[in-house]
Structure formats: C-alpha cells, structure tokens
Design an enzyme around this catalytic site. Structure first.
Site, PDB file in Angstrom:
ATOM      1  CG  ASP A 147     -10.066   0.020   4.867  1.00 11.61           C
ATOM      2  OD1 ASP A 147      -9.809  -0.448   3.746  1.00 11.61           O
ATOM      3  OD2 ASP A 147      -9.384  -0.213   5.892  1.00 11.61           O
TER       4      ASP A 147
ATOM      5  CE  LYS B 129      -3.977  -2.227   2.106  1.00 10.82           C
ATOM      6  NZ  LYS B 129      -4.955  -2.383   3.172  1.00 10.82           N
TER       7      LYS B 129
ATOM      8  CD  GLN C 184      -3.815  -4.336   6.160  1.00 14.14           C
ATOM      9  OE1 GLN C 184      -3.860  -3.244   5.598  1.00 14.14           O
ATOM     10  NE2 GLN C 184      -4.225  -5.444   5.586  1.00 14.14           N
TER      11      GLN C 184
HETATM   12  N1  LIG Z   1      -8.029  -2.333   6.602  1.00 12.93           N
HETATM   13  C1  LIG Z   1      -8.083  -3.353   5.724  1.00 12.93           C
HETATM   14  N2  LIG Z   1      -7.636  -4.562   6.065  1.00 12.93           N
HETATM   15  C2  LIG Z   1      -7.713  -5.575   5.167  1.00 12.93           C
HETATM   16  C3  LIG Z   1      -8.225  -5.363   3.874  1.00 12.93           C
HETATM   17  C4  LIG Z   1      -8.704  -4.085   3.541  1.00 12.93           C
HETATM   18  O1  LIG Z   1      -9.220  -3.829   2.415  1.00 12.93           O
HETATM   19  N3  LIG Z   1      -8.613  -3.102   4.486  1.00 12.93           N
HETATM   20  N4  LIG Z   1      -8.202  -6.389   2.923  1.00 12.93           N
HETATM   21  C5  LIG Z   1      -7.433  -7.585   3.184  1.00 12.93           C
HETATM   22  C6  LIG Z   1      -5.982  -7.548   2.822  1.00 12.93           C
HETATM   23  N5  LIG Z   1      -5.605  -6.709   1.692  1.00 12.93           N
HETATM   24  C7  LIG Z   1      -5.498  -5.382   1.877  1.00 12.93           C
HETATM   25  O2  LIG Z   1      -5.424  -4.874   2.940  1.00 12.93           O
HETATM   26  C8  LIG Z   1      -5.158  -7.279   0.455  1.00 12.93           C
HETATM   27  C9  LIG Z   1      -5.336  -8.612   0.168  1.00 12.93           C
HETATM   28  C10 LIG Z   1      -4.821  -9.163  -1.004  1.00 12.93           C
HETATM   29  C11 LIG Z   1      -4.148  -8.389  -1.918  1.00 12.93           C
HETATM   30  C12 LIG Z   1      -3.523  -8.961  -3.137  1.00 12.93           C
HETATM   31  O3  LIG Z   1      -3.032  -8.247  -3.995  1.00 12.93           O
HETATM   32  N6  LIG Z   1      -3.482 -10.282  -3.251  1.00 12.93           N
HETATM   33  C13 LIG Z   1      -2.749 -10.966  -4.321  1.00 12.93           C
HETATM   34  C14 LIG Z   1      -1.972 -12.110  -3.693  1.00 12.93           C
HETATM   35  C15 LIG Z   1      -0.920 -11.605  -2.776  1.00 12.93           C
HETATM   36  C16 LIG Z   1      -0.325 -12.709  -1.912  1.00 12.93           C
HETATM   37  O4  LIG Z   1       0.456 -13.485  -2.412  1.00 12.93           O
HETATM   38  O5  LIG Z   1      -0.663 -12.734  -0.711  1.00 12.93           O
HETATM   39  C17 LIG Z   1      -3.711 -11.520  -5.361  1.00 12.93           C
HETATM   40  O6  LIG Z   1      -4.826 -11.920  -4.966  1.00 12.93           O
HETATM   41  O7  LIG Z   1      -3.331 -11.567  -6.498  1.00 12.93           O
HETATM   42  C18 LIG Z   1      -3.989  -7.040  -1.647  1.00 12.93           C
HETATM   43  C19 LIG Z   1      -4.483  -6.501  -0.483  1.00 12.93           C
HETATM   44  C20 LIG Z   1      -7.510  -7.944   4.660  1.00 12.93           C
HETATM   45  N7  LIG Z   1      -7.261  -6.816   5.490  1.00 12.93           N
END
Ligand SMILES: Nc1nc2c(c(=O)[nH]1)N[C@@H](CN(C=O)c1ccc(C(=O)N[C@@H](CCC(=O)O)C(=O)O)cc1)CN2
Length: 292
Positions: free
Chosen positions: A122, A55, A99
């Site tokens: 968020d 991020k 987060q």
């Molecule tokens: N305050 C927040 N916490 C969390 C959120 C959120 O939106 N706000 N979402 C999730 C985690 N998350 C961002 O925070 C997030 C999850 C996944 C990805 C992503 O790019 N995933 C990749 C794989 C990455 C890996 O190998 O782990 C994909 O799917 O291609 C980005 C952000 C929970 N917490």
C-alpha cells in the site's frame, strides 16, 4: 458539450493487469511459486467488503495467490497486530494490506507502522513515505501512482507543468505531490484553508482533486486544455460522483477522468503491480517495471 479526452481508467487498468499477469507467469516459472498478497478486512463496511472481494479476484486472475483474512468488527488492536506480525514472518507473503478505514477502537497508524515496510504494498508506512520523499526505491501508494500513470498516458513528459493537488491526505494528496515533484512539475498542494481556490486551480496545467467533497472543484475554474484527475468517489443521491464538477469541467479540460471508471480501477491494478515488484525484490528475480 464535452470537448475533453475522457481518460478511460478501466481500460488502462485492464491493460496493466494483462501485462502484470505475463510477468507473474515468468516469476512462477523462475521460482516455482506465485507472488502472495495478504488482505485483511476488519468489520463489514459494505464498500470495503466490495473492494476486498475485487482485490482477491484481481489477484487470482493475475496468477497470484490471494490470502484473505476477515476479522469481526469488534477485533481489538492486539489481535490485529498479532496477525500482521504473523504475515510479516510468512515467507509466502510478499504483500500485506490492511483495508481502510478501520473500526474506531483500532489505531490505524499503529497498524500501518507494524507492517514490514518491504511488504507494505500500500506504500502507507512512514518508511515508504520517506523513501518516496527522498527518491529512494520503496513502495508508492496505489491511487497516486495510478493517477501518475494516467497522466503520463496523456503527457509522456510533465516537466515544467504547474500541478495543483487539492487535498493533503497521507494516502493520496501528499504522495501525489511528491510524485509530481519527481516529474519536475511545479507543485501546489491546496486544502480546506487555501484562500481563493478558484484562482489556484485556474493556474494549473494539471489538477488532481482528492478531497472527498462532491463537485468541490468547479468546472469554470479549470484552465482551458488542463488535464484533470478526479480521485473522489462520493456516494450521493445522484449516484457515484467525483470531487470535480464533471459536466462543465469536460467542456474546458483537455483531458479528464470520469467517476466511476477513471482513477478507481487503477488502485487495484497498481496494488497487483506493487505485489509483483515486491515478490521480485524478495526472490531476487528481475521484474521489468518499465514494461508494466
Ligand atoms: N488499505 C487500503 N485501503 C483503502 C485504499 C487503499 O488503496 N488501500 N483505497 C480506498 C478503497 N479502494 C481500495 O482499497 C478502492 C476504491 C475504489 C475503487 C474503484 O474501482 N472504484 C470504482 C467505483 C466502484 C464503486 O462503485 O464503489 C471507480 O471509481 O470506478 C477500487 C478500490 C480506501 N481504502
């Protein structure tokens, strides 16, 4: 044999981030400052640490200011709430994100509710959930808004479609259902107590799976030609997998998101979008949301 269109969320997110950067530059010229995003991480959960680092990097690449706060895992609630209050009052901060998940000694709902709803990029604050439910301008949670953008890249109009959202979390399932309702879909929210999930999913033109159970949605359930959005990110011995049995589903669906590279990258791109929109609202500078 895969017959479905594979929806490339990584490429879509990259395009969105480029369009955001263009408007951030315009915002900076108009105001003399960059939109500011504050991200708070409590503890050292490995996945959360990766997401927070991503991020920060994406925020800076878009030309925005990234403020990162890393607190120890044993931080108490009062300390975290005091930081949120400080960020609420800071005029350089347009967006605040704590987060998730948080360590167990902290009441996540109390923290979410402490964030100024007008900096809640968020979209988790109950005020923003209410705004979404009633069609009032606010902030929409990043993952479901990203899912909607991907769906609309396939179907510019979703009107009249049968949509099934599997999962009823506050972060994905419920806001996703509201967004699809706003697009005039007929929406069913399925969950762990739903009877005959196969039959419910089998009626859907659009399936959004957000339960966090690897391969729960079987490929054979998918109606031929349906669009399938897989929000699941499950770490298994076989690697990262979604909530949908991808290989079989891809032989039946019209379009499907992969895991990884589908919905995940959209979460961070939409976070930047929400931060830019927040900065525009707070500074009275027009942001062209339709061009994002
Ligand atoms: N305050 C927040 N916490 C969390 C959120 C959120 O939106 N706000 N979402 C999730 C985690 N998350 C961002 O925070 C997030 C999850 C996944 C990805 C992503 O790019 N995933 C990749 C794989 C990455 C890996 O190998 O782990 C994909 O799917 O291609 C980005 C952000 C929970 N917490």
């Amino acid at each position: 044999m895969t017959s479905a269109t594979i929806i490339d969320g990584k490429a879509f997110a990259a395009g969105l981030r480029t369009r955001i950067a263009t408007q951030v530059a315009t915002f900076r010229e108009a105001t003399g400052r960059a939109p500011g995003l504050a991200v708070v991480l409590v503890g050292e959960d490995p996945a959360s640490s990766v997401y927070v680092r991503s991020k920060g990097k994406a925020t800076r690449e878009a030309g925005m200011e990234s403020l990162e706060y890393r607190l120890p895992a044993d931080t108490d609630q009062a300390t975290l709430l005091a930081l949120v209050e400080r960020l609420n009052a800071d005029p350089a901060v347009d967006g605040i994100l704590v987060q998730l998940p948080l360590p167990r000694q902290i009441d996540a709902q109390a923290v979410i509710q402490a964030i100024d709803p007008d900096k809640d990029v968020d979209g988790f604050h109950p005020v923003n959930a209410g705004r979404l439910a009633t069609g009032v301008e606010g902030f929409v949670p990043c993952t479901p808004l990203g899912c909607l953008m991907l769906l609309k890249s396939i179907h510019p109009s979703l009107s009249g479609m049968n949509a099934v959202v599997v999962g009823r979390s506050n972060i994905v399932g419920k806001p996703m259902a509201q967004l699809l309702l706003g697009e005039s879909c007929t929406v069913t929210v399925a969950h762990s107590r739903t009877r005959d999930l196969a039959e419910v999913v089998g009626r859907a033109d659009i399936v959004v799976a957000a339960v966090g159970v690897p391969g729960l949605v079987k490929g054979a359930w998918i109606k031929p030609g349906a669009s399938v959005i897989d929000v699941g990110i499950n770490r298994t011995e076989a690697g990262l997998v979604g909530d949908v049995e991808f290989d079989v589903a891809a032989t039946r669906a019209g379009a499907i998101t992969p895991v990884p590279g589908g919905v995940g990258p959209m979460t961070i791109a939409v976070l930047l979008r929400n931060t830019l929109v927040s900065a525009g609202r707070r500074a009275g500078v027009a942001i062209n949301e339709a061009a994002l």
